[in-house]
Motif scaffolding. Structure first.
Motif, PDB file in Angstrom:
ATOM      1  N   ALA A  93       0.835  -1.208   0.000  1.00  0.00           N
ATOM      2  CA  ALA A  93       0.000   0.000   0.000  1.00  0.00           C
ATOM      3  C   ALA A  93       0.867   1.253   0.000  1.00  0.00           C
ATOM      4  N   ARG A  94       1.987   1.232   0.719  1.00  0.00           N
ATOM      5  CA  ARG A  94       2.891   2.384   0.723  1.00  0.00           C
ATOM      6  C   ARG A  94       3.509   2.586  -0.657  1.00  0.00           C
ATOM      7  N   ILE A  95       3.862   1.496  -1.321  1.00  0.00           N
ATOM      8  CA  ILE A  95       4.415   1.593  -2.679  1.00  0.00           C
ATOM      9  C   ILE A  95       3.378   2.188  -3.627  1.00  0.00           C
ATOM     10  N   LYS A  96       2.159   1.694  -3.553  1.00  0.00           N
ATOM     11  CA  LYS A  96       1.083   2.195  -4.413  1.00  0.00           C
ATOM     12  C   LYS A  96       0.859   3.683  -4.194  1.00  0.00           C
ATOM     13  N   GLU A  97       0.824   4.101  -2.939  1.00  0.00           N
ATOM     14  CA  GLU A  97       0.624   5.517  -2.633  1.00  0.00           C
ATOM     15  C   GLU A  97       1.781   6.347  -3.150  1.00  0.00           C
ATOM     16  N   SER A  98       3.011   5.830  -3.023  1.00  0.00           N
ATOM     17  CA  SER A  98       4.189   6.555  -3.497  1.00  0.00           C
ATOM     18  C   SER A  98       4.121   6.786  -5.002  1.00  0.00           C
ATOM     19  N   LEU A  99       3.716   5.774  -5.753  1.00  0.00           N
ATOM     20  CA  LEU A  99       3.694   5.883  -7.216  1.00  0.00           C
ATOM     21  C   LEU A  99       2.630   6.846  -7.718  1.00  0.00           C
ATOM     22  N   ARG A 100       1.725   7.229  -6.871  1.00  0.00           N
ATOM     23  CA  ARG A 100       0.701   8.200  -7.247  1.00  0.00           C
ATOM     24  C   ARG A 100       1.136   9.642  -6.995  1.00  0.00           C
ATOM     25  N   ARG A 101       2.299   9.830  -6.389  1.00  0.00           N
ATOM     26  CA  ARG A 101       2.781  11.182  -6.097  1.00  0.00           C
ATOM     27  C   ARG A 101       3.501  11.773  -7.296  1.00  0.00           C
ATOM     28  N   GLY A 102       3.290  13.042  -7.525  1.00  0.00           N
ATOM     29  CA  GLY A 102       4.061  13.763  -8.536  1.00  0.00           C
ATOM     30  C   GLY A 102       4.224  12.989  -9.830  1.00  0.00           C
ATOM     31  N   ASP A 103       5.461  12.916 -10.307  1.00  0.00           N
ATOM     32  CA  ASP A 103       5.790  12.152 -11.513  1.00  0.00           C
ATOM     33  C   ASP A 103       6.499  10.846 -11.173  1.00  0.00           C
ATOM     34  N   HIS A 104       6.196  10.287 -10.007  1.00  0.00           N
ATOM     35  CA  HIS A 104       6.906   9.084  -9.564  1.00  0.00           C
ATOM     36  C   HIS A 104       6.727   7.907 -10.526  1.00  0.00           C
ATOM     37  N   LEU A 105       5.554   7.771 -11.124  1.00  0.00           N
ATOM     38  CA  LEU A 105       5.365   6.646 -12.044  1.00  0.00           C
ATOM     39  C   LEU A 105       6.275   6.792 -13.259  1.00  0.00           C
ATOM     40  N   ALA A 106       6.394   8.018 -13.777  1.00  0.00           N
ATOM     41  CA  ALA A 106       7.307   8.254 -14.899  1.00  0.00           C
ATOM     42  C   ALA A 106       8.758   8.029 -14.474  1.00  0.00           C
ATOM     43  N   SER A 107       9.091   8.424 -13.248  1.00  0.00           N
ATOM     44  CA  SER A 107      10.446   8.181 -12.740  1.00  0.00           C
ATOM     45  C   SER A 107      10.722   6.689 -12.633  1.00  0.00           C
ATOM     46  N   PHE A 108       9.725   5.929 -12.211  1.00  0.00           N
ATOM     47  CA  PHE A 108       9.873   4.480 -12.119  1.00  0.00           C
ATOM     48  C   PHE A 108      10.090   3.883 -13.493  1.00  0.00           C
ATOM     49  N   ARG A 109       9.336   4.335 -14.491  1.00  0.00           N
ATOM     50  CA  ARG A 109       9.534   3.824 -15.853  1.00  0.00           C
ATOM     51  C   ARG A 109      10.945   4.116 -16.336  1.00  0.00           C
ATOM     52  N   ALA A 110      11.442   5.319 -16.028  1.00  0.00           N
ATOM     53  CA  ALA A 110      12.804   5.667 -16.426  1.00  0.00           C
ATOM     54  C   ALA A 110      13.817   4.761 -15.732  1.00  0.00           C
ATOM     55  N   THR A 111      13.586   4.470 -14.461  1.00  0.00           N
ATOM     56  CA  THR A 111      14.481   3.587 -13.720  1.00  0.00           C
ATOM     57  C   THR A 111      14.459   2.183 -14.308  1.00  0.00           C
ATOM     58  N   ALA A 112      13.256   1.687 -14.604  1.00  0.00           N
ATOM     59  CA  ALA A 112      13.107   0.326 -15.132  1.00  0.00           C
ATOM     60  C   ALA A 112      13.731   0.177 -16.516  1.00  0.00           C
ATOM     61  N   GLY A 113      13.869   1.270 -17.248  1.00  0.00           N
ATOM     62  CA  GLY A 113      14.394   1.201 -18.606  1.00  0.00           C
ATOM     63  C   GLY A 113      15.897   1.331 -18.713  1.00  0.00           C
ATOM     64  N   THR A 114      16.597   1.430 -17.581  1.00  0.00           N
ATOM     65  CA  THR A 114      18.042   1.621 -17.633  1.00  0.00           C
ATOM     66  C   THR A 114      18.789   0.287 -17.724  1.00  0.00           C
ATOM     67  N   SER A 115      20.048   0.357 -18.090  1.00  0.00           N
ATOM     68  CA  SER A 115      20.894  -0.826 -18.221  1.00  0.00           C
ATOM     69  C   SER A 115      21.820  -0.951 -17.012  1.00  0.00           C
ATOM     70  N   HIS A 116      22.115  -2.192 -16.647  1.00  0.00           N
ATOM     71  CA  HIS A 116      23.052  -2.462 -15.557  1.00  0.00           C
ATOM     72  C   HIS A 116      24.461  -2.744 -16.077  1.00  0.00           C
ATOM     73  N   ALA A 117      24.687  -2.480 -17.350  1.00  0.00           N
ATOM     74  CA  ALA A 117      26.005  -2.724 -17.929  1.00  0.00           C
ATOM     75  C   ALA A 117      27.122  -1.968 -17.212  1.00  0.00           C
ATOM     76  N   PRO A 118      26.914  -0.708 -16.783  1.00  0.00           N
ATOM     77  CA  PRO A 118      28.003  -0.023 -16.076  1.00  0.00           C
ATOM     78  C   PRO A 118      28.442  -0.745 -14.801  1.00  0.00           C
ATOM     79  N   ALA A 119      27.489  -1.344 -14.088  1.00  0.00           N
ATOM     80  CA  ALA A 119      27.847  -2.109 -12.890  1.00  0.00           C
ATOM     81  C   ALA A 119      28.595  -3.378 -13.274  1.00  0.00           C
ATOM     82  N   GLU A 120      28.092  -4.093 -14.273  1.00  0.00           N
ATOM     83  CA  GLU A 120      28.747  -5.340 -14.684  1.00  0.00           C
ATOM     84  C   GLU A 120      30.193  -5.079 -15.114  1.00  0.00           C
ATOM     85  N   GLN A 121      30.411  -3.980 -15.837  1.00  0.00           N
ATOM     86  CA  GLN A 121      31.755  -3.663 -16.316  1.00  0.00           C
ATOM     87  C   GLN A 121      32.736  -3.402 -15.179  1.00  0.00           C
ATOM     88  N   ARG A 122      32.213  -2.987 -14.021  1.00  0.00           N
ATOM     89  CA  ARG A 122      33.095  -2.629 -12.897  1.00  0.00           C
ATOM     90  C   ARG A 122      33.252  -3.742 -11.868  1.00  0.00           C
TER      91      ARG A 122
END
Length: 270
Positions: free
Chosen positions: A171-200
């Motif tokens: 319920a806290r997660i659901k409420e958080s995603l309804r704030r501001g542009d948090h859902l768009a921020s989550f989509r941006a986070t989900a669309g990133t690559s972990h290649a920089p971490a793997e390389q290091r």
């Protein structure tokens, strides 16, 4: 605990809390989650004599939207900035999911600052997802159903022993995603690559602990992934039977003692 804020420039800030006394431990959560995912971890570390800070990722929880990056690199920079803000290292980083990738990146870039790494349900390289799976995730995170859909989907990551308060956390997660542009921020986070971490990964020199639930649904073979990560960081490995992507919340009775023991050895040798 009262919420504190770390200024990250241009009116953007990160929410964090800190409690306890002793060597500093900073915990980084994963995408679509909140710093309260560590609600069973923090008391155990404080009781063991650590000062523990948790923070909400960019565009999550009580933190701001409007950042230009939401990836492992950005989360690593934020974790290091928080360490500096709280007096500097050496500090330990605890990372879950994307937070583990951020911890790896931070340790590789600032080995003098990061004394130890604990990677819980780590995602330090890109999972192999089909085009259909990627489309499904994209559709899941759309308005107006996105917050509720993700909060419901989140439960599948606790296949063995979900905590009694999981519904409240959802319920806290659901409420958080309804704030501001948090859902768009989550989509941006989900669309990133972990290649920089793997390389290091080869550049990590700090002592490392890898904790993986053997039913983690992020991987077709969670045990094989756990062994690969542990070998890559030359670390200790703890497999948590029946647990999924959040072993520290499903089985704190197993994870907390392992974490306390590991940190004790790491700080003693730092």
């Amino acid at each position: 605990m009262s919420t504190n804020y770390l200024d990250r420039g241009a009116g953007r800030r990160l929410a964090y809390d800190v409690t306890g006394d002793g060597p500093l431990v900073v915990a980084v959560h994963g995408m679509g989650d909140l710093r309260s995912v560590y609600r069973f971890t923090v008391p155990a570390l404080v009781d063991a004599g650590y000062r523990v800070a948790t923070f909400d990722l960019r565009g999550h929880g009580d933190s701001s939207d409007g950042f230009d990056a939401y990836d492992d690199v950005a989360a690593a920079a934020d974790a290091l900035a928080l360490i500096d803000h709280l007096g500097g290292g050496p500090a330990a980083l605890v990372g879950n999911s994307l937070g583990a990738g951020a911890a790896v990146y931070a340790a590789a870039e600032r080995p003098d600052t990061v004394a130890a790494l604990a990677l819980l349900g780590p995602v330090v390289r890109d999972p192999k997802l089909s085009a259909a799976a990627r489309l499904s995730i994209s559709l899941l995170l759309r308005k107006p159903w996105g917050p509720g859909a993700w909060a419901g989907y989140y439960k599948r990551y606790y296949p063995g022993n979900p905590p009694a308060d999981l519904a409240a956390h959802q319920a806290r997660i659901k409420e958080s995603l309804r704030r501001g542009d948090h859902l768009a921020s989550f989509r941006a986070t989900a669309g990133t690559s972990h290649a920089p971490a793997e390389q290091r990964l080869p550049r990590v020199t700090a002592p490392a602990l890898v904790v993986m639930g053997d039913k983690d649904p992020d991987w077709p073979d969670a045990v094989a992934e756990a062994r690969w990560v542990a070998e890559a960081v030359r670390g200790e490995l703890v497999l948590v039977p029946g647990a999924g992507h959040y072993p520290m919340a499903e089985r704190p009775d197993l994870v907390n003692p392992a974490l306390v023991t590991f940190l004790g050895k790491a700080f003693a040798g730092a």
